[in-house]
Design an enzyme around this catalytic site. Structure first.
Site, PDB file in Angstrom:
ATOM      1  N   LYS A  38       0.857  -1.180   0.000  1.00  0.00           N
ATOM      2  CA  LYS A  38       0.000   0.000   0.000  1.00  0.00           C
ATOM      3  C   LYS A  38       0.893   1.229   0.000  1.00  0.00           C
ATOM      4  O   LYS A  38       1.683   1.427   0.923  1.00  0.00           O
ATOM      5  CB  LYS A  38      -0.901  -0.012   1.224  1.00  0.00           C
ATOM      6  N   LYS A  41      -2.223  -1.592  -3.704  1.00  0.00           N
ATOM      7  CA  LYS A  41      -3.089  -0.414  -3.634  1.00  0.00           C
ATOM      8  C   LYS A  41      -2.252   0.846  -3.717  1.00  0.00           C
ATOM      9  O   LYS A  41      -1.268   0.935  -2.984  1.00  0.00           O
ATOM     10  CB  LYS A  41      -3.849  -0.456  -2.307  1.00  0.00           C
TER      11      LYS A  41
HETATM   12  C1  PBG Z   1      -6.479   3.821   5.314  1.00  0.00           C
HETATM   13  C2  PBG Z   1      -7.271   3.668   4.083  1.00  0.00           C
HETATM   14  C3  PBG Z   1      -7.053   4.348   2.889  1.00  0.00           C
HETATM   15  C4  PBG Z   1      -8.026   3.963   1.992  1.00  0.00           C
HETATM   16  C5  PBG Z   1      -8.803   3.014   2.629  1.00  0.00           C
HETATM   17  N1  PBG Z   1      -8.338   2.838   3.929  1.00  0.00           N
HETATM   18  C6  PBG Z   1      -5.930   5.219   2.499  1.00  0.00           C
HETATM   19  C7  PBG Z   1      -5.527   6.316   3.361  1.00  0.00           C
HETATM   20  O1  PBG Z   1      -6.344   7.148   3.803  1.00  0.00           O
HETATM   21  O2  PBG Z   1      -4.323   6.408   3.609  1.00  0.00           O
HETATM   22  C8  PBG Z   1      -8.168   4.514   0.618  1.00  0.00           C
HETATM   23  C9  PBG Z   1      -9.219   3.946  -0.243  1.00  0.00           C
HETATM   24  C10 PBG Z   1      -9.530   4.742  -1.431  1.00  0.00           C
HETATM   25  O3  PBG Z   1      -8.907   5.787  -1.717  1.00  0.00           O
HETATM   26  O4  PBG Z   1     -10.439   4.322  -2.161  1.00  0.00           O
HETATM   27  N2  PBG Z   1      -6.469   2.744   6.168  1.00  0.00           N
HETATM   28 ZN    ZN Z   2      -6.027   3.654   8.230  1.00  0.00          ZN
END
Ligand code: PBG
Ligand code: ZN
Length: 321
Positions: free
Chosen positions: A191, A244
């Site tokens: 991620k 991701k």
């Molecule tokens: C963090 C989280 C994120 C997303 C889902 N859970 C990223 C973040 O804020 O760092 C992003 C999902 C999206 O952009 O569709 N746990």
């Molecule tokens: Zn988070």
């Protein structure tokens, strides 16, 4: 001369030699559930996506089931936040109630829960803060508590998204000790610290109040490190490895596909969705075609599973074929 164009002559021959096929079976639909009543809030930067309170979400779930989408990924929007995000392990919390609601009314829908803290902490970071940074090991303890609480409520799979080291081993052990050895873990293995998350953070109010997430999410420039991180998650017992965001990281999806004997998932994130929707609304691109092309590219790169806000749109197209 070998003529490559022979196999492109008509749609029928193109169908026969087509290498990658998108299917409804590949899709996971994210759902935002907000604590409270009578809420059905449009997310401005994610046209077509809403935050629902439990009493208003049935129509959405009916649609998901009718379209044969196999799974939802749940994100909670709590009414109270604190330093630790303690609502995440409240057995009567918004996610736990949602899981029970779905299990009761839609018993065939597969429920995956996001396991993290950023929507639940007053500071918006993905764990406990110590010296202006997220404390890895203190956060792990709470990740285990949250995971157990979700699974006790009936979650079929959990997906920890906080990028703390040792997460998968911690959760696996906690679940096994409680007798949940058959609950799989989808690891957010790779991620990246990405600007593509912007619309999501607006949607669930999870932007960090200070600093950023670069001490726990990965540097977007790194490819070798992705392998290293996935290697640890694999060894710790992750059942599915996720990349991701998706579209800017297709090389990483392919690396994982070539190097790990695990199903690979990718998360087609909010910013990727917003760009296509916005350009589509302006009439600058053919939204439907660009959507299909970009999701197909994720499959071609090696993803078996795509988490996407487009899930319903794609399903409608595929089912009408
Ligand atoms: C963090 C989280 C994120 C997303 C889902 N859970 C990223 C973040 O804020 O760092 C992003 C999902 C999206 O952009 O569709 N746990
Ligand atoms: Zn988070």
């Amino acid at each position: 001369m070998y003529r490559t164009r022979r196999l492109r002559k008509t749609e029928n021959i193109r169908r026969l030699v087509r290498e990658t096929k998108l299917s409804v079976d590949d899709l996971i639909y994210p759902l935002f559930i907000e604590e409270g009543e009578n809420i059905e809030a449009e997310i401005v930067s994610m046209p077509g996506i809403k935050r629902f309170s439990l009493d208003r979400v049935s129509k959405e779930l009916d649609e998901v089931v009718a379209l044969h989408i196999p799974a939802v990924l749940l994100f909670g929007v709590p009414s109270k936040k604190d330093e630790e995000g303690s609502e995440t392990w409240n057995d009567k919390g918004i996610i736990q109630e949602t899981i029970r609601f779905i299990k009761k009314n839609y018993p065939n829908l597969y429920i995956i829960t996001d396991v993290c803290f950023c929507e639940y902490t007053s500071h918006g970071h993905c764990g406990i803060i110590l010296d202006n940074d997220v404390d890895n090991d203190a956060t792990l303890v709470n990740i285990a508590k949250q995971s157990i609480s979700h699974v006790k409520a009936g979650a079929d799979m959990i997906a920890p998204s906080g990028m703390m080291d040792g997460t998968i081993a911690m959760i696996r052990e906690a679940l096994d000790n409680k007798g949940f050895m058959n609950i799989p873990i989808m690891a957010y293995s790779v991620k990246y610290a990405s600007a593509y998350y912007g619309p999501f953070r607006d949607a669930v109010d999870s932007a960090p109040s200070f600093g950023d997430r670069r001490t726990y999410q990965m540097d977007a420039a790194n490819r070798d490190e992705a392998m290293r991180k996935a290697t640890f998650d694999d060894a710790e017992g992750a059942d599915i490895l996720m990349v991701k965001p998706a579209l800017s990281y297709l090389d990483i999806i392919r690396d994982l596909k070539n190097n790990f004997d695990r199903p690979i998932a990718c998360y087609n994130v909010s910013g990727e969705y917003a760009m296509i929707k916005a350009a589509g609304e302006k009439g600058w691109i053919n939204e439907e075609k660009v959507m299909m092309e970009s999701l197909r590219s994720m499959k071609r790169a090696g993803a078996a599973i795509i988490i996407t806000y487009f899930a319903k749109d794609v399903a409608k197209i595929l089912l009408n074929r």
